[in-house]
Design a protein around this motif. Structure first.
Motif, short mmCIF file in Angstrom:
data_model
loop_
_atom_site.label_atom_id
_atom_site.label_comp_id
_atom_site.label_asym_id
_atom_site.label_seq_id
_atom_site.Cartn_x
_atom_site.Cartn_y
_atom_site.Cartn_z
N GLY A 23 -12.89 -33.48 4.34
CA GLY A 23 -14.12 -33.60 4.90
C GLY A 23 -14.63 -32.77 5.76
N PRO A 33 -22.00 -27.89 11.03
CA PRO A 33 -21.81 -29.25 11.83
C PRO A 33 -21.13 -30.37 11.31
N PHE A 35 -20.49 -34.51 10.54
CA PHE A 35 -21.65 -35.43 10.67
C PHE A 35 -21.80 -36.08 12.19
N TRP A 42 -27.57 -32.20 12.34
CA TRP A 42 -27.92 -33.61 12.31
C TRP A 42 -28.81 -34.32 13.28
#
Ligand code: NAD
Ligand code: ZN
Length: 287
Positions: A23, A33, A35, A42
């Motif tokens: 991930g 970056p 999440f 974001w």
């Protein structure tokens, strides 16, 4: 239980059919970056949109394709300029080791940054499974299952075909509205080859049934790296492995014990992965 990477290597050495699920945390050291991180992408505000969750939807793309393509281009540029880190490199070396030693290593990623695939394309041992543009299967390699797609590719938003095309870098001099890519066949707007929050997984584009079949038939160890497991498929895959009571190793900055009996390796994956796979990676001596 918490374990050192060295002790976990010992457990891993008895396994022959391993799945690695990665991930956003894996790519954090490549300056992409995560999440849930506070920094950068974001938190950037886009027109017509309040939250990143809202932005990453088919609904938003349909309403404001030019804003969505702006956001895609920003993230694509970030990914294109990023370099795979020591964690990605250790994984590809472990995949090579497995291939050369009659073991299976199935890599499944939620990342869309192309960093795994980039190393696979460069690997003499793994690359024969990669096809080039124009050939069927272009964009897919069975050395990595990108279950959320890959931002380097686009496809027709009307699905007149499922063929993938490389994403074009926009010309900064021109307005983005004039540069929304169009399908060569039916002239509809192209969309990025990524899975948004309001969409379903498919076998054809996300290979999910293949991944489930691999788990159900033969996997004997699962290594989870840098994911909060907040997405449905990642969560389901992990639960499937836990219910089959196979060795499950979770590598993350912080403990997340709420998903059952796992071996935890705490720390930055760019540091712990090279240690975990060290016994399987050949030492190259220069002469
Ligand atoms: P997430 O952002 O939800 O969680 C990241 C996890 O990584 C956290 O648990 C965090 O503790 C951990 N982490 C952070 N830095 C780490 C490090 N150096 N070493 C080890 N662990 C570290 O990410 P997710 O679970 O992958 O879900 C995010 C969703 O957004 C996915 O669907 C993905 O497609 C997308 N996304 C992709 C990228 C990418 O392609 N690089 C980046 C951001 C988001
Ligand atoms: Zn089309």
């Amino acid at each position: 239980i918490s374990m050192s990477p060295e002790d976990a290597s010992e457990l891993l050495s008895y396994k022959t059919n391993i799945m690695i699920l990665t991930g956003a945390g894996l790519s954090a050291a490549s300056s992409i970056p995560t999440f849930r991180g506070n920094d950068g992408l974001w938190t950037k505000k886009y027109k017509h949109c309040e939250t990143p969750e809202e932005l990453a939807t088919l609904k938003f793309f349909k309403a404001h394709p030019e804003v969505k393509w702006q956001c895609i281009h920003d993230f694509y540029e970030l990914c294109k300029n990023a370099e795979p880190n020591a964690g990605h490199k250790a994984i590809v070396q472990f995949q090579e080791y497995c291939k050369l030693n009659g073991k299976q290593c199935h890599l499944v990623t939620q990342n869309i940054d192309d960093l795994h695939a980039r190393l696979i394309r460069e690997s003499e041992i793994l690359k024969p499974t990669v096809t080039s543009e124009g050939e069927p299967g272009f964009g897919f390699t069975d050395s990595v299952y990108e279950i959320h797609g890959n931002l380097s590719y686009s496809r027709c938003s009307q699905e007149c075909s499922k063929a993938l095309k490389p994403v074009q870098v926009p010309d900064k001099e021109l307005s983005l509205e004039d540069q929304i890519p169009k399908c060569e066949e039916c002239k509809s707007i192209m969309r990025p080859h990524v899975l948004w929050f309001d969409e379903c997984y498919t076998q054809e584009l996300h290979k999910v049934q293949t991944v489930k079949n691999i788990i159900n038939s033969k996997v004997d160890a699962l290594i989870i790296v840098g994911t909060a497991l907040a997405t449905t498929m990642a969560n389901r895959l992990v639960n499937e492995c836990l219910s089959r009571k196979i060795l499950t190793i979770n590598m993350n900055l912080e403990p997340c014990c709420d998903f059952g009996p796992v071996v935890e390796i705490l720390g930055k994956s760019e540091e712990t992965l090279p240690k975990l796979f060290q016994p399987f990676i050949p030492v190259v001596t220069k002469c």
